[in-house]
Design an enzyme around this catalytic site. Structure first.
Site, PDB file in Angstrom:
ATOM      1  N   CYS A   1     -40.805  67.063   1.909  1.00  0.00           N
ATOM      2  CA  CYS A   1     -41.212  68.299   1.227  1.00  0.00           C
ATOM      3  C   CYS A   1     -40.025  69.258   1.119  1.00  0.00           C
ATOM      4  O   CYS A   1     -39.881  69.989   0.127  1.00  0.00           O
ATOM      5  CB  CYS A   1     -42.346  68.973   1.990  1.00  0.00           C
ATOM      6  SG  CYS A   1     -43.816  67.944   2.224  1.00  0.00           S
TER       7      CYS A   1
ATOM      8  N   HIS B   1     -38.411  72.157  -1.325  1.00  0.00           N
ATOM      9  CA  HIS B   1     -38.903  73.463  -0.878  1.00  0.00           C
ATOM     10  C   HIS B   1     -38.240  73.955   0.406  1.00  0.00           C
ATOM     11  O   HIS B   1     -38.902  74.446   1.319  1.00  0.00           O
ATOM     12  CB  HIS B   1     -40.425  73.409  -0.717  1.00  0.00           C
ATOM     13  CG  HIS B   1     -41.146  73.109  -2.002  1.00  0.00           C
ATOM     14  ND1 HIS B   1     -41.124  73.964  -3.074  1.00  0.00           N
ATOM     15  CD2 HIS B   1     -41.885  72.035  -2.375  1.00  0.00           C
ATOM     16  CE1 HIS B   1     -41.829  73.447  -4.069  1.00  0.00           C
ATOM     17  NE2 HIS B   1     -42.294  72.276  -3.676  1.00  0.00           N
TER      18      HIS B   1
ATOM     19  N   ARG C   1     -52.472  69.375  -5.245  1.00  0.00           N
ATOM     20  CA  ARG C   1     -51.031  69.635  -5.235  1.00  0.00           C
ATOM     21  C   ARG C   1     -50.323  68.699  -4.253  1.00  0.00           C
ATOM     22  O   ARG C   1     -49.270  68.142  -4.554  1.00  0.00           O
ATOM     23  CB  ARG C   1     -50.769  71.087  -4.873  1.00  0.00           C
ATOM     24  CG  ARG C   1     -49.302  71.524  -4.822  1.00  0.00           C
ATOM     25  CD  ARG C   1     -48.626  71.515  -6.181  1.00  0.00           C
ATOM     26  NE  ARG C   1     -47.988  70.233  -6.467  1.00  0.00           N
ATOM     27  CZ  ARG C   1     -47.431  69.930  -7.631  1.00  0.00           C
ATOM     28  NH1 ARG C   1     -47.447  70.793  -8.625  1.00  0.00           N
ATOM     29  NH2 ARG C   1     -46.858  68.758  -7.822  1.00  0.00           N
TER      30      ARG C   1
ATOM     31  N   CYS D   1     -47.421  65.957  -5.268  1.00  0.00           N
ATOM     32  CA  CYS D   1     -46.090  65.977  -4.656  1.00  0.00           C
ATOM     33  C   CYS D   1     -45.778  64.628  -4.014  1.00  0.00           C
ATOM     34  O   CYS D   1     -44.680  64.098  -4.164  1.00  0.00           O
ATOM     35  CB  CYS D   1     -46.006  67.090  -3.606  1.00  0.00           C
ATOM     36  SG  CYS D   1     -45.784  68.749  -4.294  1.00  0.00           S
TER      37      CYS D   1
END
Length: 270
Positions: free
Chosen positions: A179, A183, A227, A231
């Site tokens: 992730c 991010h 979401r 991802c």
């Protein structure tokens, strides 16, 4: 005036859906539509209100007024702001979507496979108005304006927070992605002209406080678990299962890191 704006909004959605049926939107077209939707939102209305109205009916239809989201049966004002939390009746930490799934089994007599089908009824589609998305939108909007307040002093919640943190930074799959690839970091990263939020720039609150978020390219809202699934698909991770402990752990880490940020649902994106 409000009805007139809502009528205009529906017209814009229909016009957009016709465009989408013939061709994919270019980044420039997506940005233009976001700007048009933002103008409508500035007038006091946003696309998510359509789903919220349907969600209000579905909430009662599936007996979710008997469900305790942490504040007592049927009480949803401020519920999202204090989730995830530990629920003694289930014996586990749950985020909003996981709690909805648990209550659908308990009060609507749905089997686990029926809940999963209900959750994913609009996944991979556009112009889809699903009751599940509507329920999530309805409950989420009832927390608008309230600051996120995940109780990290609760040992159950703290444990899930730490698991979620490890997942966020774990590199998995053939591309060795995590992730944090998109991010984290102090430098600004973009995908198709969209600026990605970063944990290291203190932007997680801005990201999670607006879910469910209306996506103009799909003409429908996206829930947080959807979401996560998108991802992980994009990172070539194993397929994400909605309402899984993995999802709850991620929610606990992200919402817990966003404590203090006011809920402002729905957001809008490309």
């Amino acid at each position: 005036m409000r009805g007139k704006v809502l009528t205009g909004l529906v017209g814009l959605m229909l016009a957009g859906s016709m465009m989408a049926s013939s061709q994919d939107l270019s980044p420039e077209e997506e940005i233009k539509q976001v700007q048009e939707f933002n103008k409508l939102m500035a007038e006091g209305i946003n696309p998510g209100e359509i789903w919220a109205e349907m969600g209000k009916e579905a909430f009662k239809k599936y007996n979710l007024d008997k469900c305790d989201f942490g504040l007592g049966p049927g009480k949803i004002e401020g519920a999202l702001a204090q989730l995830p939390r530990y629920f003694p009746d289930a014996g586990k930490v749950m985020d909003l979507e996981t709690r909805i799934g648990w209550c659908l089994q308990k009060y609507a007599n749905m089997k686990p496979e029926e809940v999963k089908k209900f959750v994913m009824q609009c996944w991979g589609k556009s112009q889809c108005m699903g009751e599940y998305d509507a329920i999530v939108m309805y409950i989420s909007m009832a927390s608008n304006g309230q600051p996120i307040k995940v109780n990290l002093k609760d040992p159950h919640v703290k444990r899930m927070y730490e698991i979620g943190k490890r997942i966020f930074y774990a590199r998995v799959g053939p591309w060795d992605f995590n992730c944090a690839t998109c991010h984290a970091g102090t430098k600004v990263s973009t995908i198709r002209a969209t600026v990605l939020w970063s944990m290291d720039r203190g932007e997680v609150g801005k990201a999670v406080s607006i879910f469910p978020k209306y996506l103009v390219r799909w003409y429908q809202p996206m829930t947080m678990h959807y979401r996560y699934a998108e991802c992980m698909r994009q990172m070539r991770w194993p397929t994400f299962e909605p309402h899984s402990d993995l999802g709850v752990a991620l929610s606990t880490f992200l919402y817990g890191s966003a404590n203090g940020t006011p809920i402002k649902v729905p957001g809008i994106g490309r």
